[in-house]
Design a protein around this motif. Structure first.
Motif, PDB file in Angstrom:
ATOM      1  N   ILE A   6      -6.444  69.477 -27.839  1.00  0.00           N
ATOM      2  CA  ILE A   6      -7.292  69.663 -29.006  1.00  0.00           C
ATOM      3  C   ILE A   6      -8.284  68.510 -29.075  1.00  0.00           C
ATOM      4  O   ILE A   6      -7.917  67.354 -28.982  1.00  0.00           O
ATOM      5  CB  ILE A   6      -6.455  69.699 -30.296  1.00  0.00           C
ATOM      6  N   LEU A   7      -9.549  68.849 -29.215  1.00  0.00           N
ATOM      7  CA  LEU A   7     -10.600  67.839 -29.276  1.00  0.00           C
ATOM      8  C   LEU A   7     -11.112  67.728 -30.698  1.00  0.00           C
ATOM      9  O   LEU A   7     -11.613  68.678 -31.250  1.00  0.00           O
ATOM     10  CB  LEU A   7     -11.762  68.221 -28.342  1.00  0.00           C
ATOM     11  N   GLU A  83     -10.074  71.058 -36.545  1.00  0.00           N
ATOM     12  CA  GLU A  83     -10.379  70.462 -35.253  1.00  0.00           C
ATOM     13  C   GLU A  83     -10.842  71.560 -34.308  1.00  0.00           C
ATOM     14  O   GLU A  83     -10.413  72.709 -34.405  1.00  0.00           O
ATOM     15  CB  GLU A  83      -9.153  69.755 -34.683  1.00  0.00           C
ATOM     16  N   ILE A  84     -11.702  71.201 -33.384  1.00  0.00           N
ATOM     17  CA  ILE A  84     -12.212  72.159 -32.411  1.00  0.00           C
ATOM     18  C   ILE A  84     -11.186  72.363 -31.311  1.00  0.00           C
ATOM     19  O   ILE A  84     -10.607  71.406 -30.788  1.00  0.00           O
ATOM     20  CB  ILE A  84     -13.552  71.673 -31.826  1.00  0.00           C
ATOM     21  N   VAL A  85     -10.938  73.615 -30.949  1.00  0.00           N
ATOM     22  CA  VAL A  85     -10.033  73.941 -29.852  1.00  0.00           C
ATOM     23  C   VAL A  85     -10.808  73.826 -28.549  1.00  0.00           C
ATOM     24  O   VAL A  85     -11.815  74.509 -28.343  1.00  0.00           O
ATOM     25  CB  VAL A  85      -9.458  75.359 -30.015  1.00  0.00           C
ATOM     26  N   GLU A  86     -10.354  72.956 -27.688  1.00  0.00           N
ATOM     27  CA  GLU A  86     -11.091  72.652 -26.457  1.00  0.00           C
ATOM     28  C   GLU A  86     -11.169  73.866 -25.538  1.00  0.00           C
ATOM     29  O   GLU A  86     -10.209  74.630 -25.386  1.00  0.00           O
ATOM     30  CB  GLU A  86     -10.408  71.496 -25.720  1.00  0.00           C
ATOM     31  N   ASP A  87     -12.342  74.058 -24.924  1.00  0.00           N
ATOM     32  CA  ASP A  87     -12.573  75.097 -23.911  1.00  0.00           C
ATOM     33  C   ASP A  87     -12.442  76.507 -24.470  1.00  0.00           C
ATOM     34  O   ASP A  87     -12.130  77.446 -23.735  1.00  0.00           O
ATOM     35  CB  ASP A  87     -11.627  74.916 -22.714  1.00  0.00           C
ATOM     36  N   SER A  88     -12.658  76.683 -25.769  1.00  0.00           N
ATOM     37  CA  SER A  88     -12.600  77.997 -26.400  1.00  0.00           C
ATOM     38  C   SER A  88     -13.876  78.215 -27.203  1.00  0.00           C
ATOM     39  O   SER A  88     -14.242  77.366 -28.024  1.00  0.00           O
ATOM     40  CB  SER A  88     -11.380  78.099 -27.326  1.00  0.00           C
ATOM     41  N   TYR A  89     -14.516  79.360 -26.966  1.00  0.00           N
ATOM     42  CA  TYR A  89     -15.805  79.617 -27.605  1.00  0.00           C
ATOM     43  C   TYR A  89     -15.935  81.103 -27.958  1.00  0.00           C
ATOM     44  O   TYR A  89     -15.239  81.953 -27.400  1.00  0.00           O
ATOM     45  CB  TYR A  89     -16.961  79.226 -26.675  1.00  0.00           C
ATOM     46  N   SER A 106     -12.572  81.894 -22.804  1.00  0.00           N
ATOM     47  CA  SER A 106     -11.737  80.743 -22.480  1.00  0.00           C
ATOM     48  C   SER A 106     -12.291  80.139 -21.196  1.00  0.00           C
ATOM     49  O   SER A 106     -12.309  80.792 -20.152  1.00  0.00           O
ATOM     50  CB  SER A 106     -10.288  81.179 -22.284  1.00  0.00           C
ATOM     51  N   VAL A 107     -12.762  78.892 -21.277  1.00  0.00           N
ATOM     52  CA  VAL A 107     -13.486  78.281 -20.167  1.00  0.00           C
ATOM     53  C   VAL A 107     -12.545  77.456 -19.303  1.00  0.00           C
ATOM     54  O   VAL A 107     -11.756  76.644 -19.802  1.00  0.00           O
ATOM     55  CB  VAL A 107     -14.626  77.394 -20.701  1.00  0.00           C
ATOM     56  N   GLU A 108     -12.611  77.700 -18.014  1.00  0.00           N
ATOM     57  CA  GLU A 108     -11.863  76.905 -17.041  1.00  0.00           C
ATOM     58  C   GLU A 108     -12.788  76.605 -15.874  1.00  0.00           C
ATOM     59  O   GLU A 108     -13.249  77.527 -15.190  1.00  0.00           O
ATOM     60  CB  GLU A 108     -10.621  77.648 -16.549  1.00  0.00           C
TER      61      GLU A 108
END
Length: 279
Positions: A6-7, A83-89, A106-108
Protein backbone atom coordinates in the motif's frame (compact mmCIF):
# COMPACT_ATOMS: atom_id res chain seq x y z
CA UNK A 1 1.43 -10.19 -8.74
CA UNK A 2 2.57 -8.18 -5.77
CA UNK A 3 -0.67 -6.50 -4.69
CA UNK A 4 -0.16 -6.42 -0.93
CA UNK A 5 1.84 -3.18 -0.89
CA UNK A 6 0.00 0.00 0.00
CA UNK A 7 1.40 3.36 -1.04
CA UNK A 8 0.39 6.36 1.06
CA UNK A 9 0.31 9.73 -0.69
CA UNK A 10 -1.27 11.62 2.17
CA UNK A 11 0.52 13.74 4.74
CA UNK A 12 -2.47 14.07 7.05
CA UNK A 13 -2.89 11.76 10.02
CA UNK A 14 -5.63 9.10 10.11
CA UNK A 15 -7.55 8.75 13.36
CA UNK A 16 -9.47 5.68 14.54
CA UNK A 17 -12.86 6.50 16.10
CA UNK A 18 -16.03 4.67 17.06
CA UNK A 19 -19.43 4.95 15.41
CA UNK A 20 -22.42 2.91 16.56
CA UNK A 21 -20.13 0.36 18.15
CA UNK A 22 -18.00 -0.17 15.02
CA UNK A 23 -14.48 1.09 14.39
CA UNK A 24 -14.23 3.69 11.64
CA UNK A 25 -11.56 5.98 10.28
CA UNK A 26 -11.92 9.75 10.35
CA UNK A 27 -10.56 11.02 7.03
CA UNK A 28 -10.43 14.28 5.13
CA UNK A 29 -13.13 15.49 2.77
CA UNK A 30 -12.99 14.06 -0.80
CA UNK A 31 -11.70 17.29 -2.38
CA UNK A 32 -8.43 16.79 -0.53
CA UNK A 33 -7.60 13.59 -2.44
CA UNK A 34 -6.00 13.24 -5.85
CA UNK A 35 -8.26 11.45 -8.34
CA UNK A 36 -6.35 11.11 -11.59
CA UNK A 37 -2.90 9.61 -12.09
CA UNK A 38 -0.99 11.67 -14.64
CA UNK A 39 2.26 9.72 -14.72
CA UNK A 40 1.30 6.15 -15.65
CA UNK A 41 3.69 4.81 -18.27
CA UNK A 42 2.44 5.26 -21.83
CA UNK A 43 3.36 1.66 -22.74
CA UNK A 44 1.06 0.45 -19.97
CA UNK A 45 -1.78 2.63 -21.25
CA UNK A 46 -1.36 1.32 -24.81
CA UNK A 47 -1.32 -2.24 -23.49
CA UNK A 48 -4.48 -1.48 -21.51
CA UNK A 49 -6.20 -0.03 -24.61
CA UNK A 50 -5.34 -3.07 -26.69
CA UNK A 51 -6.44 -5.52 -24.01
CA UNK A 52 -9.76 -3.81 -23.45
CA UNK A 53 -10.54 -3.50 -27.16
CA UNK A 54 -9.89 -7.24 -27.52
CA UNK A 55 -12.20 -7.90 -24.55
CA UNK A 56 -14.97 -5.81 -26.11
CA UNK A 57 -14.65 -7.68 -29.41
CA UNK A 58 -14.77 -11.07 -27.69
CA UNK A 59 -17.98 -10.03 -25.96
CA UNK A 60 -19.58 -8.95 -29.22
CA UNK A 61 -19.53 -5.22 -28.46
CA UNK A 62 -19.24 -3.21 -31.65
CA UNK A 63 -16.44 -0.85 -30.72
CA UNK A 64 -13.23 0.08 -32.49
CA UNK A 65 -10.28 2.37 -32.03
CA UNK A 66 -11.96 5.18 -33.93
CA UNK A 67 -14.95 5.45 -31.57
CA UNK A 68 -13.68 4.21 -28.19
CA UNK A 69 -12.05 6.77 -25.91
CA UNK A 70 -10.40 6.04 -22.55
CA UNK A 71 -10.20 8.48 -19.67
CA UNK A 72 -6.96 9.16 -17.88
CA UNK A 73 -6.32 6.50 -15.20
CA UNK A 74 -7.89 7.08 -11.80
CA UNK A 75 -6.21 5.97 -8.60
CA UNK A 76 -7.71 3.09 -6.61
CA UNK A 77 -8.25 3.93 -2.91
CA UNK A 78 -8.60 1.89 0.24
CA UNK A 79 -11.74 3.66 1.43
CA UNK A 80 -11.02 2.95 5.11
CA UNK A 81 -7.93 5.10 5.49
CA UNK A 82 -7.83 6.72 2.02
CA UNK A 83 -4.48 5.30 1.05
CA UNK A 84 -3.81 4.55 -2.60
CA UNK A 85 -3.63 0.87 -3.54
CA UNK A 86 -0.39 0.40 -5.44
CA UNK A 87 -0.51 -0.75 -9.09
CA UNK A 88 -4.32 -0.55 -9.24
CA UNK A 89 -6.15 1.89 -11.50
CA UNK A 90 -9.53 2.57 -13.09
CA UNK A 91 -10.45 4.18 -16.40
CA UNK A 92 -13.80 5.36 -17.72
CA UNK A 93 -14.56 4.08 -21.24
CA UNK A 94 -16.52 6.13 -23.78
CA UNK A 95 -17.98 5.22 -27.16
CA UNK A 96 -18.83 8.31 -29.20
CA UNK A 97 -18.77 10.38 -25.99
CA UNK A 98 -21.23 8.09 -24.18
CA UNK A 99 -19.99 6.10 -21.18
CA UNK A 100 -20.17 2.38 -21.91
CA UNK A 101 -18.32 1.04 -18.89
CA UNK A 102 -15.50 1.18 -16.39
CA UNK A 103 -12.24 -0.73 -16.72
CA UNK A 104 -10.06 -1.85 -13.82
CA UNK A 105 -6.39 -2.46 -14.49
CA UNK A 106 -3.92 -4.32 -12.29
CA UNK A 107 -0.45 -3.24 -13.42
CA UNK A 108 2.53 -5.57 -13.38
CA UNK A 109 5.71 -4.46 -15.11
CA UNK A 110 4.67 -2.83 -18.38
CA UNK A 111 1.37 -4.72 -18.67
CA UNK A 112 -2.13 -4.07 -17.39
CA UNK A 113 -4.35 -7.04 -16.55
CA UNK A 114 -7.75 -5.69 -17.50
CA UNK A 115 -11.21 -6.19 -16.05
CA UNK A 116 -14.29 -4.79 -17.80
CA UNK A 117 -17.53 -3.65 -16.12
CA UNK A 118 -20.12 -2.54 -18.71
CA UNK A 119 -22.74 0.05 -17.86
CA UNK A 120 -23.94 3.57 -18.59
CA UNK A 121 -22.89 4.93 -15.16
CA UNK A 122 -25.14 8.00 -15.39
CA UNK A 123 -23.82 9.36 -12.10
CA UNK A 124 -20.31 9.48 -13.58
CA UNK A 125 -21.64 11.46 -16.53
CA UNK A 126 -23.21 13.96 -14.13
CA UNK A 127 -20.00 14.27 -12.10
CA UNK A 128 -17.93 14.80 -15.23
CA UNK A 129 -20.37 17.41 -16.51
CA UNK A 130 -20.39 19.24 -13.16
CA UNK A 131 -16.64 18.80 -12.60
CA UNK A 132 -17.40 16.95 -9.34
CA UNK A 133 -14.89 14.78 -7.51
CA UNK A 134 -14.76 11.12 -8.61
CA UNK A 135 -12.91 8.53 -6.52
CA UNK A 136 -12.56 4.82 -7.27
CA UNK A 137 -11.76 2.22 -4.64
CA UNK A 138 -12.91 -0.66 -2.48
CA UNK A 139 -14.16 -1.53 0.98
CA UNK A 140 -15.42 -4.64 2.70
CA UNK A 141 -18.94 -4.39 4.09
CA UNK A 142 -20.48 -7.27 6.05
CA UNK A 143 -17.42 -9.40 5.12
CA UNK A 144 -17.94 -8.93 1.36
CA UNK A 145 -15.63 -6.94 -0.88
CA UNK A 146 -17.33 -4.04 -2.67
CA UNK A 147 -15.91 -2.08 -5.58
CA UNK A 148 -17.10 1.45 -4.94
CA UNK A 149 -17.21 4.75 -6.80
CA UNK A 150 -17.54 8.05 -4.95
CA UNK A 151 -19.33 10.38 -7.34
CA UNK A 152 -21.41 13.50 -6.82
CA UNK A 153 -21.17 13.22 -3.03
CA UNK A 154 -22.43 9.60 -2.81
CA UNK A 155 -20.98 6.07 -2.88
CA UNK A 156 -22.09 3.67 -5.61
CA UNK A 157 -21.44 -0.07 -5.79
CA UNK A 158 -21.31 -2.12 -8.96
CA UNK A 159 -20.09 -5.59 -7.96
CA UNK A 160 -21.44 -6.48 -4.53
CA UNK A 161 -24.22 -8.67 -3.19
CA UNK A 162 -24.39 -6.39 -0.13
CA UNK A 163 -25.88 -3.51 -2.10
CA UNK A 164 -28.04 -3.46 -5.17
CA UNK A 165 -26.22 -1.90 -8.11
CA UNK A 166 -26.32 1.85 -7.65
CA UNK A 167 -26.23 4.29 -4.76
CA UNK A 168 -25.38 2.85 -1.33
CA UNK A 169 -26.05 4.07 2.20
CA UNK A 170 -22.32 4.47 2.89
CA UNK A 171 -21.09 7.83 4.16
CA UNK A 172 -17.65 9.22 3.46
CA UNK A 173 -15.42 8.71 6.48
CA UNK A 174 -17.94 6.40 8.16
CA UNK A 175 -17.62 3.13 6.24
CA UNK A 176 -17.86 0.21 8.71
CA UNK A 177 -14.37 -1.03 9.47
CA UNK A 178 -13.44 -4.50 8.21
CA UNK A 179 -10.74 -7.07 8.74
CA UNK A 180 -9.63 -7.07 5.08
CA UNK A 181 -6.74 -4.64 5.44
CA UNK A 182 -5.73 -5.45 9.01
CA UNK A 183 -5.82 -9.25 9.30
CA UNK A 184 -8.31 -9.38 12.18
CA UNK A 185 -11.00 -12.02 12.09
CA UNK A 186 -14.60 -11.38 13.20
CA UNK A 187 -15.80 -13.38 16.20
CA UNK A 188 -18.32 -15.43 14.21
CA UNK A 189 -15.83 -16.76 11.63
CA UNK A 190 -14.20 -20.15 12.16
CA UNK A 191 -10.55 -19.72 11.21
CA UNK A 192 -8.73 -22.20 8.95
CA UNK A 193 -5.56 -23.94 10.03
CA UNK A 194 -2.45 -22.23 8.66
CA UNK A 195 0.77 -24.19 8.35
CA UNK A 196 4.28 -22.78 8.61
CA UNK A 197 4.63 -23.03 4.82
CA UNK A 198 1.73 -20.60 4.19
CA UNK A 199 -0.40 -23.48 2.91
CA UNK A 200 -3.93 -23.29 4.26
CA UNK A 201 -6.15 -26.34 4.70
CA UNK A 202 -9.86 -26.16 5.38
CA UNK A 203 -13.03 -28.24 5.69
CA UNK A 204 -13.92 -29.09 2.10
CA UNK A 205 -17.62 -28.17 1.96
CA UNK A 206 -19.09 -26.61 -1.17
CA UNK A 207 -21.94 -24.22 -0.35
CA UNK A 208 -24.93 -23.49 -2.55
CA UNK A 209 -23.09 -20.30 -3.58
CA UNK A 210 -19.96 -22.19 -4.63
CA UNK A 211 -18.13 -20.62 -7.57
CA UNK A 212 -14.53 -21.70 -8.00
CA UNK A 213 -12.34 -18.60 -7.93
CA UNK A 214 -14.98 -16.33 -6.36
CA UNK A 215 -12.91 -15.79 -3.22
CA UNK A 216 -14.73 -12.65 -2.04
CA UNK A 217 -18.10 -14.28 -2.82
CA UNK A 218 -19.56 -11.41 -4.83
CA UNK A 219 -21.03 -13.79 -7.42
CA UNK A 220 -18.33 -13.52 -10.08
CA UNK A 221 -14.63 -14.13 -10.64
CA UNK A 222 -12.50 -11.01 -11.05
CA UNK A 223 -9.16 -9.43 -10.14
CA UNK A 224 -10.62 -8.56 -6.74
CA UNK A 225 -10.65 -12.30 -6.00
CA UNK A 226 -6.97 -12.51 -6.96
CA UNK A 227 -6.16 -9.71 -4.52
CA UNK A 228 -8.01 -11.47 -1.71
CA UNK A 229 -6.43 -14.86 -2.53
CA UNK A 230 -2.94 -13.37 -2.40
CA UNK A 231 -3.72 -11.78 0.97
CA UNK A 232 -4.88 -15.18 2.26
CA UNK A 233 -1.67 -16.80 1.05
CA UNK A 234 0.59 -14.30 2.79
CA UNK A 235 -1.46 -14.45 5.98
CA UNK A 236 -2.74 -10.85 5.76
CA UNK A 237 -6.37 -11.95 6.09
CA UNK A 238 -8.26 -15.03 7.19
CA UNK A 239 -11.30 -16.24 5.31
CA UNK A 240 -14.27 -18.36 6.30
CA UNK A 241 -14.85 -21.94 5.11
CA UNK A 242 -16.97 -21.00 2.07
CA UNK A 243 -14.40 -18.46 0.89
CA UNK A 244 -11.58 -20.97 1.36
CA UNK A 245 -13.45 -23.58 -0.66
CA UNK A 246 -13.97 -21.12 -3.51
CA UNK A 247 -10.28 -20.19 -3.26
CA UNK A 248 -9.16 -23.76 -3.95
CA UNK A 249 -8.77 -23.12 -7.69
CA UNK A 250 -6.24 -25.96 -7.99
CA UNK A 251 -8.59 -28.44 -6.41
CA UNK A 252 -6.31 -30.33 -4.03
CA UNK A 253 -7.91 -29.38 -0.70
CA UNK A 254 -5.10 -26.90 0.08
CA UNK A 255 -5.09 -23.16 -0.56
CA UNK A 256 -1.63 -21.97 -1.59
CA UNK A 257 0.16 -20.28 -4.47
CA UNK A 258 -0.85 -23.05 -6.89
CA UNK A 259 -4.36 -21.64 -6.58
CA UNK A 260 -3.07 -18.15 -7.30
CA UNK A 261 -1.45 -19.38 -10.50
CA UNK A 262 -4.63 -21.16 -11.58
CA UNK A 263 -6.74 -18.06 -10.94
CA UNK A 264 -4.32 -15.85 -12.90
CA UNK A 265 -4.46 -18.25 -15.85
CA UNK A 266 -8.26 -18.09 -15.78
CA UNK A 267 -8.37 -14.29 -15.55
CA UNK A 268 -6.01 -13.82 -18.51
CA UNK A 269 -7.98 -16.50 -20.42
CA UNK A 270 -5.23 -19.07 -20.70
CA UNK A 271 -7.73 -21.60 -19.34
CA UNK A 272 -11.51 -21.63 -19.79
CA UNK A 273 -12.73 -23.02 -16.47
CA UNK A 274 -12.00 -23.47 -12.79
CA UNK A 275 -11.12 -25.40 -10.74
CA UNK A 276 -8.11 -27.15 -12.24
CA UNK A 277 -8.09 -30.81 -11.31
CA UNK A 278 -4.67 -32.12 -10.18
CA UNK A 279 -3.35 -35.01 -12.25
Amino acid sequence: MNRNKILSVLTSSVMCTTLLGMDTYAVLEPDDYVSVCNDLDNEILLNWNEGLLNTLKRRGINADESSVVFSDPYYCYNFYNMEIVEDSYYRIVFDNEDIIGVSYGSVEGNKAYVQWSPGEFDYLSESLKNDSKILFGAAVVEHFSCSLIYSGGAFYSYNSIVFEEGETDLIFGEIPYSQLFEGDAPDDVELPTVSTTNETTMPYVKSENYIAGDVNMDGKVSLLDLVMLERINIGAIRANDAQMTNADCFEDGIVNFDDTQALICFLVEKIDFLPIMPE
